[in-house]
Design a protein around this motif. Structure first.
Motif, mmCIF file in Angstrom:
data_model
loop_
_atom_site.group_PDB
_atom_site.id
_atom_site.type_symbol
_atom_site.label_atom_id
_atom_site.label_comp_id
_atom_site.label_asym_id
_atom_site.label_seq_id
_atom_site.Cartn_x
_atom_site.Cartn_y
_atom_site.Cartn_z
ATOM 1 N N ASP A 63 -11.072 -0.480 7.348
ATOM 2 C CA ASP A 63 -11.445 0.276 6.155
ATOM 3 C C ASP A 63 -10.773 -0.360 4.943
ATOM 4 O O ASP A 63 -10.235 -1.475 5.035
ATOM 5 N N HIS A 64 -10.798 0.319 3.790
ATOM 6 C CA HIS A 64 -10.244 -0.278 2.581
ATOM 7 C C HIS A 64 -8.747 -0.566 2.711
ATOM 8 O O HIS A 64 -8.229 -1.493 2.079
ATOM 9 N N THR A 65 -8.065 0.208 3.553
ATOM 10 C CA THR A 65 -6.628 -0.032 3.710
ATOM 11 C C THR A 65 -6.347 -1.350 4.420
ATOM 12 O O THR A 65 -5.297 -1.961 4.210
ATOM 13 N N ALA A 66 -7.286 -1.798 5.266
ATOM 14 C CA ALA A 66 -7.113 -3.080 5.942
ATOM 15 C C ALA A 66 -7.108 -4.218 4.922
ATOM 16 O O ALA A 66 -6.339 -5.175 5.038
ATOM 17 N N ALA A 72 -1.486 -7.836 0.922
ATOM 18 C CA ALA A 72 -0.026 -7.746 0.864
ATOM 19 C C ALA A 72 0.637 -8.811 1.729
ATOM 20 O O ALA A 72 1.789 -9.188 1.470
ATOM 21 N N ARG A 73 -0.086 -9.299 2.737
ATOM 22 C CA ARG A 73 0.487 -10.299 3.646
ATOM 23 C C ARG A 73 -0.093 -11.691 3.412
ATOM 24 O O ARG A 73 0.121 -12.598 4.211
ATOM 25 N N VAL A 107 -5.640 -10.953 9.424
ATOM 26 C CA VAL A 107 -5.548 -9.544 9.819
ATOM 27 C C VAL A 107 -6.771 -9.231 10.672
ATOM 28 O O VAL A 107 -7.913 -9.446 10.241
ATOM 29 N N LEU A 108 -6.523 -8.725 11.872
ATOM 30 C CA LEU A 108 -7.600 -8.499 12.842
ATOM 31 C C LEU A 108 -7.640 -7.014 13.228
ATOM 32 O O LEU A 108 -6.951 -6.591 14.149
#
Length: 256
Positions: A63-66, A72-73, A107-108
């Motif tokens: 979702d948008h948080t992903a 951020a990373r 990010v997976l």
């Protein structure tokens, strides 16, 4: 992590086996390591990415948080298989990861293996699949783990029934987990809990693991939506020697 009832922790066993996020949370507090197995396709994708030199961050939701998590990373974000584009070619598809530009950090997200990996804390977390089961089992035993004193929990992620928050036990994850257990036993790990022993018996009794995984419900699902190549990658049994270990929130290849 949540501690389950004592009877559910498989106490006294050096190698233990359970299903899903709840199983990981129950076994985790008494184990030195948790092995997460999500053959179709999170841990297979992690295995392929780590083989290529990518560091993989698990994330529980797409979702948008992903996206914010990835920014951020300073990492690329994997999208859904059907959402892949030339600009965003990374997804849970192991076959697509092989043909895409290799990112340094990825990010997976996934609701099964990734969610379990991100939720377990306080112990070593290892990503295993049929591609690296032998290497994972060997690495664990070399640490002196898989004994009654230093037990290891092997977690078959399973799937969720469509539209429901209900675990669907998955043949491919049973076999992936059991392959790790079998590799550990071959090097002297044990004793096995009843659950781990039963899982291993199912695996060693199957003459055609690749064929069964291809023909199981999850394999048929991927083939039906055009991603049969992902199943073919998943059944490359013991083709990888990399052992992805979660370090500072990301999977990277373990050192000797």
């Amino acid at each position: 992590m949540d501690e389950g009832p004592e009877w559910a922790r498989q106490g006294g066993a050096g190698v233990r086996f359970e299903w899903g996020l709840t199983g990981a949370r129950v076994l985790g507090p008494e184990c030195v390591a948790i092995v997460v197995v999500d053959v179709l396709s999170f841990t297979t994708a992690v295995s392929v990415a780590v083989d290529l030199g990518t560091t993989v961050f698990p994330y529980p939701a797409r979702d948008h948080t992903a996206g914010e998590f990835a920014v951020a990373r300073e990492a690329r974000l994997a999208v859904g298989r059907r959402a892949m584009t030339d600009e965003h070619p990374w997804s849970l598809s192991p076959a697509a990861l092989r043909s895409s530009p290799v990112p340094e950090r990825l990010v997976l997200p996934s609701p099964n293996g990734s969610a379990i990996s991100a939720a377990v804390d306080g112990v070593t977390v290892i990503a295993a699949c049929l591609r690296n089961a032998g290497a994972v089992g060997e690495w664990i035993v070399k640490q002196g783990w898989g004994t009654a004193e230093f037990p290891v929990g092997v977690i078959a992620a399973g799937e969720h029934w469509p539209g429901r928050e209900v675990l669907r036990p998955a043949v491919e994850d049973l076999f992936g987990a059991a392959a790790v257990i079998d590799a550990m036993v071959a090097l002297g790990a044990g004793p096995l809990s009843a659950e781990a022993r039963s899982a291993r018996n199912a695996y060693v009794g199957e003459r055609d693991v690749a064929g069964t995984v291809t023909d199981c419900a999850s394999g048929r699902e991927l083939a039906a939506i055009g991603f049969g190549a992902d199943v073919a990658v998943a059944v490359e049994i013991d083709s990888s020697s990399a052992v992805p270990v979660l370090i500072d929130g990301a999977f990277a290849a373990a050192t000797a």
